[in-house]
Design a protein around this motif. Structure first.
Motif, PDB file in Angstrom:
ATOM      1  N   LEU A 151      71.690  64.914 121.068  1.00 56.43           N
ATOM      2  CA  LEU A 151      71.323  64.863 119.650  1.00 56.43           C
ATOM      3  C   LEU A 151      72.067  63.711 118.956  1.00 56.43           C
ATOM      4  O   LEU A 151      71.528  63.058 118.059  1.00 56.43           O
ATOM      5  N   ILE A 152      73.294  63.458 119.395  1.00 58.59           N
ATOM      6  CA  ILE A 152      74.060  62.335 118.841  1.00 58.59           C
ATOM      7  C   ILE A 152      73.366  61.026 119.229  1.00 58.59           C
ATOM      8  O   ILE A 152      73.177  60.136 118.401  1.00 58.59           O
ATOM      9  N   GLN A 153      72.909  60.959 120.491  1.00 56.98           N
ATOM     10  CA  GLN A 153      72.253  59.742 120.982  1.00 56.98           C
ATOM     11  C   GLN A 153      70.864  59.518 120.386  1.00 56.98           C
ATOM     12  O   GLN A 153      70.491  58.399 120.063  1.00 56.98           O
ATOM     13  N   ASN A 154      70.100  60.592 120.270  1.00 59.56           N
ATOM     14  CA  ASN A 154      68.677  60.444 119.943  1.00 59.56           C
ATOM     15  C   ASN A 154      68.289  60.803 118.517  1.00 59.56           C
ATOM     16  O   ASN A 154      67.205  60.432 118.071  1.00 59.56           O
ATOM     17  N   CYS A 155      69.102  61.578 117.830  1.00 57.08           N
ATOM     18  CA  CYS A 155      68.661  62.108 116.539  1.00 57.08           C
ATOM     19  C   CYS A 155      69.608  61.798 115.392  1.00 57.08           C
ATOM     20  O   CYS A 155      69.492  62.397 114.325  1.00 57.08           O
ATOM     21  N   GLY A 156      70.513  60.869 115.611  1.00 51.26           N
ATOM     22  CA  GLY A 156      71.396  60.475 114.514  1.00 51.26           C
ATOM     23  C   GLY A 156      72.408  61.522 114.100  1.00 51.26           C
ATOM     24  O   GLY A 156      72.873  61.521 112.962  1.00 51.26           O
ATOM     25  N   TYR A 157      72.765  62.444 115.033  1.00 44.87           N
ATOM     26  CA  TYR A 157      73.840  63.391 114.697  1.00 44.87           C
ATOM     27  C   TYR A 157      75.154  62.623 114.657  1.00 44.87           C
ATOM     28  O   TYR A 157      75.527  61.970 115.637  1.00 44.87           O
ATOM     29  N   ASN A 158      75.877  62.684 113.525  1.00 45.19           N
ATOM     30  CA  ASN A 158      77.227  62.132 113.408  1.00 45.19           C
ATOM     31  C   ASN A 158      77.862  62.738 112.162  1.00 45.19           C
ATOM     32  O   ASN A 158      77.222  63.529 111.467  1.00 45.19           O
ATOM     33  N   ASP A 159      79.109  62.382 111.885  1.00 47.93           N
ATOM     34  CA  ASP A 159      79.798  63.013 110.755  1.00 47.93           C
ATOM     35  C   ASP A 159      79.607  62.235 109.448  1.00 47.93           C
ATOM     36  O   ASP A 159      80.262  62.538 108.457  1.00 47.93           O
ATOM     37  N   LYS A 160      78.728  61.225 109.458  1.00 46.56           N
ATOM     38  CA  LYS A 160      78.528  60.416 108.251  1.00 46.56           C
ATOM     39  C   LYS A 160      77.328  60.881 107.426  1.00 46.56           C
ATOM     40  O   LYS A 160      77.341  60.815 106.205  1.00 46.56           O
ATOM     41  N   LYS A 161      76.258  61.279 108.132  1.00 46.93           N
ATOM     42  CA  LYS A 161      75.008  61.596 107.431  1.00 46.93           C
ATOM     43  C   LYS A 161      74.334  62.824 108.022  1.00 46.93           C
ATOM     44  O   LYS A 161      74.380  63.036 109.243  1.00 46.93           O
ATOM     45  N   ILE A 162      73.683  63.581 107.178  1.00 49.45           N
ATOM     46  CA  ILE A 162      72.895  64.724 107.632  1.00 49.45           C
ATOM     47  C   ILE A 162      71.681  64.183 108.389  1.00 49.45           C
ATOM     48  O   ILE A 162      70.965  63.335 107.865  1.00 49.45           O
ATOM     49  N   PRO A 163      71.458  64.638 109.628  1.00 51.33           N
ATOM     50  CA  PRO A 163      70.292  64.142 110.372  1.00 51.33           C
ATOM     51  C   PRO A 163      68.977  64.625 109.748  1.00 51.33           C
ATOM     52  O   PRO A 163      68.968  65.582 108.969  1.00 51.33           O
ATOM     53  N   GLN A 164      67.881  63.962 110.095  1.00 52.65           N
ATOM     54  CA  GLN A 164      66.573  64.275 109.508  1.00 52.65           C
ATOM     55  C   GLN A 164      65.766  65.214 110.411  1.00 52.65           C
ATOM     56  O   GLN A 164      65.679  65.008 111.627  1.00 52.65           O
ATOM     57  N   ILE A 165      65.150  66.217 109.810  1.00 51.63           N
ATOM     58  CA  ILE A 165      64.390  67.240 110.538  1.00 51.63           C
ATOM     59  C   ILE A 165      63.269  66.629 111.394  1.00 51.63           C
ATOM     60  O   ILE A 165      63.038  67.066 112.523  1.00 51.63           O
ATOM     61  N   GLU A 166      62.558  65.648 110.855  1.00 54.18           N
ATOM     62  CA  GLU A 166      61.407  65.088 111.586  1.00 54.18           C
ATOM     63  C   GLU A 166      61.841  64.504 112.932  1.00 54.18           C
ATOM     64  O   GLU A 166      61.212  64.742 113.955  1.00 54.18           O
ATOM     65  N   GLN A 167      62.930  63.762 112.918  1.00 56.02           N
ATOM     66  CA  GLN A 167      63.419  63.142 114.150  1.00 56.02           C
ATOM     67  C   GLN A 167      63.864  64.217 115.156  1.00 56.02           C
ATOM     68  O   GLN A 167      63.607  64.114 116.359  1.00 56.02           O
TER      69      GLN A 167
END
Ligand code: HBI
Ligand code: FE
Length: 325
Positions: free
Chosen positions: A111-127
């Motif tokens: 999820l960190i690699q593919n869906c922008g999971y990180n501690d800076k921004k809330i990831p987006q549901i669509e992705q």
């Protein structure tokens, strides 16, 4: 065996409660929220913050107007919202290596690699939804707030997960009285990427279609002690796979301590266990594996009081009803 049409919303006599048969049937759930969809209860940390309430209304409007087949609209989260997410993300990810089940630990880096999971921004549901679709066929629909147990459970028959898109109030980053993005994206999402867990969740969903109110209450309790607060045994150790645990530092620590009582997962017993909703659980149920739990739920469902059985057709994304009275 033939397919018969069932279409009544009365539970009296031998008629069967209405249930969704195709994806667009789920559009009717969009506005059927129980509580806190638009109104916050008076003890909610954000209840007296007009800016938070306006923001909630803005975000829940997306869920209200969402229809099958549309991409889930992106939300531009504020700095304050992203900071709250960051606090939760950092705190929980520090505990996962020792407390989370292996499936959760395997998926989070993806999820960190593919869906922008990180501690800076809330990831987006669509992705995230697109990623899950590739893993297990699960997809995510936005929801305004809590649905009834029946509506919420029914969606799992289609491998659909209803997710909120708002975040808890910034004054209490480690507390929320309701599902929010931290709970959904850190607790639930990683498990829906696991094939066995996806099968298990769908099994509960299929069992819930057209079930009696009593059986829905039992399935909701099974859901509570598995998908929300489940523990499992892995390599001789107890680990957490329930989203309510994986999204709460306090309860995650407590659940794996020697304080609570642990019992083996057994649907007929688990289904009637009483539980508090505002305190840590005094009792947890331990699954041997998701496959084993799925088989047990399937046997339980076969013994439910339902005059037909159902099957999901993945090609048409519809429910087939088998009349086998
Ligand atoms: N509705 N949106 C939403 N999210 C949940 O996690 C949820 C729900 N309704 C009921 C519910 N959970 C559970 O308490 C069980 O009744 C299934
Ligand atoms: Fe949940």
């Amino acid at each position: 065996k033939d397919v018969r049409v069932i279409g009544s919303d009365s539970t009296t006599g031998d008629s069967v409660p209405w249930f969704p048969r195709k994806l667009t049937d789920l559009d009717t759930f969009a506005e059927k929220v129980m509580e806190m969809g638009e109104e916050l209860s008076s003890d909610h940390p954000g209840a007296h913050d007009p800016v938070y309430r306006a923001r909630r209304a803005e975000i829940t409007r997306i869920a209200k107007t969402y229809r099958t087949g549309q991409p889930v609209p992106e939300i531009e989260y504020t700095d304050e919202e992203n900071e709250t997410w960051g606090k939760v993300f950092r705190g929980l990810t520090a505990m996962y290596p020792t407390h989370a089940c292996r499936e959760h630990q395997y998926v989070l880096p993806l999820l960190i690699q593919n869906c922008g999971y990180n501690d800076k921004k809330i990831p987006q549901i669509e992705q995230i939804s697109r990623f899950l679709k590739d893993c297990t066929g699960f997809t995510i629909r936005p929801v305004m707030g809590l649905l009834s147990s029946r509506d919420f459970l029914n969606s799992f028959a289609f491998r659909i997960f209803y997710s909120t898109q708002y975040i808890r109030h910034s004054s209490k980053p480690f507390y929320t009285p309701e599902p929010d993005v931290c709970h959904e994206l850190l607790g639930h999402v990683p498990l829906f990427a696991d094939p066995d867990f996806a099968d298990f969740s769908q099994e509960i969903g299929l069992a819930s279609l057209g079930a009696s109110d009593e059986d829905i209450a039992k399935l909701a309790t099974i859901f509570w002690f598995t998908v929300e607060f489940g523990l499992c045994r892995q390599d001789g150790e107890i680990k957490a796979y329930g989203a309510g645990l994986l999204s709460s530092f306090g309860e995650l620590e407590y659940a794996l301590s020697d304080k609570p009582e642990l019992r083996p997962f057994d649907p007929s017993k688990t289904a009637v266990q009483k539980y508090p909703i505002t305190e840590f659980q005094p009792t947890y149920f331990v699954a041997e594996s998701f496959k084993d739990a799925q088989e047990k739920v399937r046997d339980f469902a076969a013994n439910m009081n339902r005059p037909f059985s159902v099957r999901y057709n993945a090609l048409t994304q519809t429910i087939e009803v088998l009349d086998n009275k």
